[in-house]
Design an enzyme around this catalytic site. Structure first.
Site, PDB file in Angstrom:
ATOM      1  CB  SER A 410     -10.132  -6.994   2.209  1.00 14.52           C
ATOM      2  OG  SER A 410      -9.904  -5.705   2.042  1.00 14.52           O
ATOM      3  CG  HIS A 431      -5.198  -6.390   4.492  1.00 11.91           C
ATOM      4  ND1 HIS A 431      -5.926  -7.309   5.393  1.00 11.91           N
ATOM      5  CD2 HIS A 431      -6.304  -5.683   4.019  1.00 11.91           C
ATOM      6  CE1 HIS A 431      -7.452  -7.041   5.503  1.00 11.91           C
ATOM      7  NE2 HIS A 431      -7.554  -6.063   4.818  1.00 11.91           N
ATOM      8  CD  GLU A 443      -4.002  -9.335   8.058  1.00 11.29           C
ATOM      9  OE1 GLU A 443      -3.984 -10.352   8.641  1.00 11.29           O
ATOM     10  OE2 GLU A 443      -4.750  -9.176   7.023  1.00 11.29           O
TER      11      GLU A 443
END
Ligand code: 3HC
Length: 653
Positions: A410, A431, A443
């Protein structure tokens, strides 16, 4: 078969057994654009007049029947004929019109089918009225004809949820009359021939079945509570529940409502989101690039995140090999994954056969070498650079050189993780958001050396996992957490400037967030962000404004809901305003010499949106996000930003 007649560029027909078989061919989804409406109108006039024709079949070219009205025409000047006018002509034709549903019949597409006198569906067909998802109501008879066909309760469910149903359920509900086992068009031609010369069943003429009004009222109240201020679901409820009135009156009300909603800001926002989702998968530099084939996915770390990823992967048909540090940890991970699959069975999302098949595709291990068959390995281990880089270096030795390596970090820099490997070109970030088997956003992090086909592989896998992938460049927190940091920072400035946590939360909830920011903090726990702030303290810009209130709360043991106290207090588990927090905030203001002032809800929201917008502009300028609409998608799908407001970037327009 007769010669093909072209009624317009997108509508053509041939005659088979005295039945006019009309095909709508308006790629990509056969939307009812003006040329289709025009062609259909001409077709109907021809069918009515031609003495030799006994009926009409309407079908779609390709894999869609009709995807709905052409959303790209919304906002443009009206063009005749309108869809309701064409649909009225279908229903009133003196000869039978049969819909042959070859694929999705959505929105205006289902409205066309509802006006036909009989509906035959291919097994792959699906039907639905998804208009509320676009901030509108069906505008060509859906709210009036569907209740006539299947009753108010079932129509209410379909229209207010916007969900589509597969052919078999559509048959059960009575939306379609027949499933075609063999050739769809042949079945539809037979149906038209059988109906020829008989009294036609016109949906608009059916009487609505009586239903339990108390139950309808209960359902309506539930839908309205869930709509959180959105107009379309409320209007859909009103139109469907009042459909037991003369058809013409109901249709006029529906059309007027549709037109008002279509031109609303809410609908513009949801259309923006619809197109943004399609746009986000178009990534510069990937045109014509083939993804690498992926059948087996390795997942390192079978904690909450890793297990969620495993469930998503199994559900998408992948084989999964889970790796954890010890055989016990791996076994525990397996139990967790199976527990999640069992929950899917309990909720009806997965049947027993599916469950057994998914379980059979899962294996776990504590031996790195067992990951050798993997085409893609995703790590979901502790978010620590040393842990992740050493894992990737170990993986380098056991997986094929063409296998893709993805980090689920993250906040760490994936470039550093990639640089520590032998083949940085095969490394990217994936992500996931927690819980990974539920949250749609993913992501996809493009590192400097990520090869185009590796990025394409990440996107293809994301799609297969039924996620919404958004490509991001490398920056602290990627797109989402960077914007979220700006949002959080602004909320804390607001605290110092005079607003209280519950005032900020109320403003955000009124705007459409499912939960205010401080309530979310309390639910998630304050300790992880506190630890990060402590780590960053040494490198923080001393001239930047820093709000200490959160630190003071943590130091006082107010670590959130689990601790019974955080930004709020939780006596008997219920969230309540805590005067102790107000005192801490006031002390922080005094310490900095700030004279507090009051903020209206509008001001609070404007400041929060302003901060997000500015950070979004920075992400665009830095090339981290490819387009503003990608930022909107991230915030809507990962951070609770209300979709009907279009996202932080759209809300600036
Ligand atoms: N109007 C205009 N363009 C549309 C469209 C529509 N209704 N539906 C899809 N498209 C476009 C997409 O933007 C995309 O364009 P692009 O290739 O340039 O990006 C292209 O068609 C393909 O779309 P998908 O990628 O979504 O294709 P899929 O094959 O995955 O899905 C679908 C097909 C299930 C039909 C899906 O596109 C969909 O759900 N479409 C919207 C359905 C909808 O909301 N219909 C209601 C419209 S409003 C209405 O009908 C009002 C009426 O009541 C009067």
């Amino acid at each position: 078969m007769s010669e093909t007649i072209e009624f317009s560029a997108t509508v053509s027909a041939t005659t088979r057994n005295g039945v006019l078989v009309v095909t709508i061919d308006n790629a990509p989804v056969n939307a009812t654009s003006v040329d289709v409406r025009d062609g259909l109108e001409k077709t109907l006039a021809h069918a009515e007049a031609a003495a030799g024709l006994t009926g009409v079949v309407i079908t779609g070219a390709g894999k869609t029947f009709i995807g709905g009205a052409d959303i790209k025409e919304f906002g443009k000047p009206a063009m005749d004929p309108t869809l309701p006018a064409v649909i009225e002509k279908i229903e009133n034709l003196s000869k039978p019109v049969v819909a042959a549903l070859n694929g999705a019949a959505l929105g205006g597409g289902l409205e066309v089918a509802l006006a036909c006198h009989y509906r035959v569906a291919a097994p792959a067909a699906q039907v639905g009225l998804p208009e509320v998802k676009l901030g509108i109501v069906p505008g060509a008879g859906g709210t009036q004809r569907l209740p006539r066909l299947i009753g108010i309760p079932a129509a209410l469910d379909l229209i207010t949820s916007g969900r589509s149903v597969k052919a078999a359920e559509a048959l059960k509900l009575g939306i379609v009359d027949e499933l075609a086992a063999g050739d769809l068009v042949e079945a539809a031609i037979s149906a038209a021939s059988v109906l020829a010369g008989k009294p036609l069943r016109r949906t608009g003429e059916l009487t609505i079945a009586l239903s339990d009004t108390a139950e309808i009222e209960k359902t309506s109240a539930r839908i309205l509570a869930k709509a959180r201020g959105q107009k379309a679901p409320a209007e859909a409820v009103r139109l469907v529940t009042s459909s037991n009135r003369p058809l013409a009156e109901g249709l006029a009300d529906e059309r007027a409502t549709f037109l008002i909603l279509r031109d609303s800001r809410e609908a513009a926002a949801l259309r923006h989101v619809f197109f943004a989702e399609r746009e986000s998968s178009k990534v510069e530099g990937l045109e014509g690039v083939e993804p690498r084939p992926v059948r087996t996915i390795g997942i390192c770390g079978l904690g909450l995140m890793g297990s969620g990823i495993a469930v998503a992967a199994l559900g998408a048909g992948y084989s999964v090999i889970g790796l954890d540090q010890t055989a016990e940890a791996a076994e525990k991970g397996k139990e967790r994954i199976i527990g999640l699959l069992e929950r899917n069975v309990a909720s009806g999302r997965l049947d027993q056969t599916g469950f057994e098949a998914q379980k059979a595709r899962l294996s776990v291990t504590a031996t790195d070498a067992d990951l050798a068959p993997c085409d893609l390995v995703v790590e979901a281990v502790f978010d620590d650079l040393a842990v992740k880089t050493s894992l990737f270096q170990r993986l380098d030795k056991v997986i094929r050189p063409d296998a893709v390596l993805a980090t689920n970090t993250s906040y760490l820099n994936p470039e550093e993780i990639a640089a520590a490997t032998v083949h940085p070109e095969r490394v990217l970030g994936l992500h996931f958001f927690s819980p990974a088997h539920v949250m749609r956003l993913l992501e996809v992090v493009r590192c400097a050396k990520t090869a185009p086909d590796v990025l394409a592989t990440g996107l293809a896998v994301a799609k297969k996992l039924r996620k919404l992938p958004v490509v991001t460049g490398v920056t602290e927190g990627f797109i989402g957490n960077r914007i979220f940091s700006a949002y959080r920072r602004e909320a804390e400035f607001l605290l110092e400037d005079g607003a209280l946590p519950h005032e900020i939360d109320a403003a955000l909830e009124d705007y459409g967030f499912p939960m205010g920011l401080f309530a979310v903090y309390d639910m998630a726990g304050l300790e992880i962000a506190w630890a990060r702030r402590k780590r960053q303290a040494a490198t923080r810009d001393p001239s930047a404004r820093y709000v200490e209130i959160a630190d003071t709360l943590c130091e006082a043991g107010r670590l959130g809901q689990k601790a019974g106290r955080g930004w709020y207090a939780y006596p008997d588990g219920r969230r309540t305003i805590d005067p102790e927090v107000t005192t801490i905030i006031e002390a922080a203001r005094t310490k900095k010499g700030i004279t507090p002032r009051t903020f209206s809800k509008t001001e609070i929201v404007e400041r929060m949106l302003g901060a997000m917008g500015l950070e979004g502009e920075a992400l665009l300028a830095e090339g981290i996000a490819a387009r503003a609409s990608d930022i909107d998608l991230v915030m809507i799908n990962g951070y609770g930003f209300p979709a009907h407001k279009g996202g932080p970037m759209f809300s600036r327009s």
